[in-house]
Design a protein around this motif. Sequence first.
Motif, PDB file in Angstrom:
ATOM      1  N   LEU A  88       6.234 -11.174  -2.774  1.00  0.00           N
ATOM      2  CA  LEU A  88       5.414 -10.149  -2.131  1.00  0.00           C
ATOM      3  C   LEU A  88       5.350 -10.372  -0.622  1.00  0.00           C
ATOM      4  O   LEU A  88       5.374  -9.419   0.159  1.00  0.00           O
ATOM      5  N   LEU A  89       5.298 -11.627  -0.194  1.00  0.00           N
ATOM      6  CA  LEU A  89       5.347 -11.930   1.243  1.00  0.00           C
ATOM      7  C   LEU A  89       6.672 -11.467   1.844  1.00  0.00           C
ATOM      8  O   LEU A  89       6.698 -10.885   2.931  1.00  0.00           O
ATOM      9  N   ALA A  90       7.784 -11.710   1.153  1.00  0.00           N
ATOM     10  CA  ALA A  90       9.099 -11.280   1.650  1.00  0.00           C
ATOM     11  C   ALA A  90       9.177  -9.756   1.734  1.00  0.00           C
ATOM     12  O   ALA A  90       9.715  -9.204   2.706  1.00  0.00           O
ATOM     13  N   ARG A  91       8.634  -9.057   0.733  1.00  0.00           N
ATOM     14  CA  ARG A  91       8.634  -7.590   0.753  1.00  0.00           C
ATOM     15  C   ARG A  91       7.811  -7.075   1.934  1.00  0.00           C
ATOM     16  O   ARG A  91       8.197  -6.128   2.609  1.00  0.00           O
ATOM     17  N   ALA A  92       6.663  -7.704   2.192  1.00  0.00           N
ATOM     18  CA  ALA A  92       5.825  -7.301   3.329  1.00  0.00           C
ATOM     19  C   ALA A  92       6.557  -7.541   4.646  1.00  0.00           C
ATOM     20  O   ALA A  92       6.500  -6.708   5.556  1.00  0.00           O
ATOM     21  N   LEU A 123       6.416   4.307   3.728  1.00  0.00           N
ATOM     22  CA  LEU A 123       6.376   2.883   4.028  1.00  0.00           C
ATOM     23  C   LEU A 123       4.936   2.419   4.013  1.00  0.00           C
ATOM     24  O   LEU A 123       4.091   2.970   4.713  1.00  0.00           O
ATOM     25  N   ARG A 124       4.614   1.431   3.159  1.00  0.00           N
ATOM     26  CA  ARG A 124       3.244   0.912   3.074  1.00  0.00           C
ATOM     27  C   ARG A 124       3.308  -0.601   3.101  1.00  0.00           C
ATOM     28  O   ARG A 124       4.043  -1.213   2.335  1.00  0.00           O
ATOM     29  N   VAL A 125       2.515  -1.190   3.973  1.00  0.00           N
ATOM     30  CA  VAL A 125       2.449  -2.639   4.072  1.00  0.00           C
ATOM     31  C   VAL A 125       1.021  -3.024   4.444  1.00  0.00           C
ATOM     32  O   VAL A 125       0.353  -2.300   5.183  1.00  0.00           O
ATOM     33  N   GLY A 126       0.562  -4.114   3.912  1.00  0.00           N
ATOM     34  CA  GLY A 126      -0.762  -4.618   4.254  1.00  0.00           C
ATOM     35  C   GLY A 126      -0.794  -6.124   4.086  1.00  0.00           C
ATOM     36  O   GLY A 126      -0.452  -6.630   3.026  1.00  0.00           O
ATOM     37  N   VAL A 127      -1.172  -6.823   5.143  1.00  0.00           N
ATOM     38  CA  VAL A 127      -1.258  -8.279   5.104  1.00  0.00           C
ATOM     39  C   VAL A 127      -2.446  -8.719   5.956  1.00  0.00           C
ATOM     40  O   VAL A 127      -2.574  -8.293   7.094  1.00  0.00           O
ATOM     41  N   VAL A 128      -3.301  -9.544   5.381  1.00  0.00           N
ATOM     42  CA  VAL A 128      -4.388 -10.176   6.126  1.00  0.00           C
ATOM     43  C   VAL A 128      -4.303 -11.664   5.807  1.00  0.00           C
ATOM     44  O   VAL A 128      -4.315 -12.048   4.636  1.00  0.00           O
ATOM     45  N   VAL A 129      -4.185 -12.484   6.838  1.00  0.00           N
ATOM     46  CA  VAL A 129      -4.140 -13.933   6.654  1.00  0.00           C
ATOM     47  C   VAL A 129      -5.343 -14.529   7.363  1.00  0.00           C
ATOM     48  O   VAL A 129      -5.589 -14.234   8.527  1.00  0.00           O
ATOM     49  N   ASP A 130      -6.091 -15.352   6.638  1.00  0.00           N
ATOM     50  CA  ASP A 130      -7.248 -16.026   7.202  1.00  0.00           C
ATOM     51  C   ASP A 130      -7.233 -17.462   6.691  1.00  0.00           C
ATOM     52  O   ASP A 130      -7.725 -17.748   5.595  1.00  0.00           O
ATOM     53  N   GLY A 131      -6.643 -18.350   7.481  1.00  0.00           N
ATOM     54  CA  GLY A 131      -6.511 -19.739   7.040  1.00  0.00           C
ATOM     55  C   GLY A 131      -5.633 -19.813   5.813  1.00  0.00           C
ATOM     56  O   GLY A 131      -4.539 -19.266   5.793  1.00  0.00           O
ATOM     57  N   GLU A 132      -6.118 -20.445   4.752  1.00  0.00           N
ATOM     58  CA  GLU A 132      -5.326 -20.578   3.535  1.00  0.00           C
ATOM     59  C   GLU A 132      -5.355 -19.316   2.673  1.00  0.00           C
ATOM     60  O   GLU A 132      -4.600 -19.187   1.727  1.00  0.00           O
ATOM     61  N   TYR A 137      -0.887  -6.269   0.233  1.00  0.00           N
ATOM     62  CA  TYR A 137      -0.825  -5.005  -0.493  1.00  0.00           C
ATOM     63  C   TYR A 137       0.491  -4.964  -1.253  1.00  0.00           C
ATOM     64  O   TYR A 137       1.554  -5.219  -0.693  1.00  0.00           O
ATOM     65  N   ASP A 138       0.425  -4.672  -2.539  1.00  0.00           N
ATOM     66  CA  ASP A 138       1.599  -4.555  -3.395  1.00  0.00           C
ATOM     67  C   ASP A 138       1.821  -3.071  -3.684  1.00  0.00           C
ATOM     68  O   ASP A 138       1.192  -2.510  -4.577  1.00  0.00           O
ATOM     69  N   PRO A 139       2.706  -2.403  -2.910  1.00  0.00           N
ATOM     70  CA  PRO A 139       2.883  -0.959  -3.101  1.00  0.00           C
ATOM     71  C   PRO A 139       3.479  -0.606  -4.454  1.00  0.00           C
ATOM     72  O   PRO A 139       3.227   0.467  -4.981  1.00  0.00           O
ATOM     73  N   GLY A 140       4.255  -1.501  -5.055  1.00  0.00           N
ATOM     74  CA  GLY A 140       4.834  -1.235  -6.372  1.00  0.00           C
ATOM     75  C   GLY A 140       3.783  -1.138  -7.457  1.00  0.00           C
ATOM     76  O   GLY A 140       3.921  -0.378  -8.411  1.00  0.00           O
ATOM     77  N   GLN A 141       2.694  -1.888  -7.322  1.00  0.00           N
ATOM     78  CA  GLN A 141       1.613  -1.886  -8.307  1.00  0.00           C
ATOM     79  C   GLN A 141       0.390  -1.100  -7.822  1.00  0.00           C
ATOM     80  O   GLN A 141      -0.566  -0.939  -8.572  1.00  0.00           O
ATOM     81  N   GLY A 142       0.383  -0.684  -6.553  1.00  0.00           N
ATOM     82  CA  GLY A 142      -0.753   0.057  -6.017  1.00  0.00           C
ATOM     83  C   GLY A 142      -2.027  -0.778  -6.013  1.00  0.00           C
ATOM     84  O   GLY A 142      -3.080  -0.326  -6.437  1.00  0.00           O
TER      85      GLY A 142
END
Length: 194
Positions: A88-92, A123-132, A137-142
């Motif tokens: 999922l990280l690679a897809r994002a 095109l849909r992407v969503g990533v939030v990183v906060d420390g660990e 966002y997984d667009p394939g699974q919504g």
Amino acid sequence: MTTSGFRPTHVVPRHGLPAWEGPDPTRPTVPLDPLLPVRLVERRGDWGHVLCSNGWSAWVDGRLLVAVPQDPPAADGPEGRAADPRPLLARAERALARYRDAVEELMGGGLDGESFRARTRGLRVGVVVDGESVWLYDPGQGRWVYGDGTRLSTYAVDDAPAGKPGRAPARTVTPTAADPGCAPTRVVTPDGDR
């Protein structure tokens, strides 16, 4: 506060959760409080039957429950598998690179507004990183998933629960084998076969 012997498997999301008397959207009941510890005892499609520490139970959108970390498996027990966050990280990363390339071309004059919209449509992407912690966002699974670096669990979903009573197989969920008094997990079909 939970009673002795009650071991939660999940908590209610921080904004609370609508609840129903049965896996049927026409039978609403009192919503569950934010961060309430619950035990998931059954699944029917997207529906989850939860038990609260006071003995009260309700049906909820099981995809919205936040999993409670369980104790690590004993060294002599079978190894468990959790969803690997790397795909999922690679897809994002790929989706963000596609968007960045389109922005670069738009800003460089190689694309007009209409072409930019066509190139980024869907095109849909969503990533939030906060420390660990990471939310992806997984667009394939919504759905949005939460990860701690080693595993993913559903955090939020795009749509309402699906499935009608008796149409999807029911599944009794046993949270951990180490939990005394839990029977082995069993799968039950709508006609009662195991």
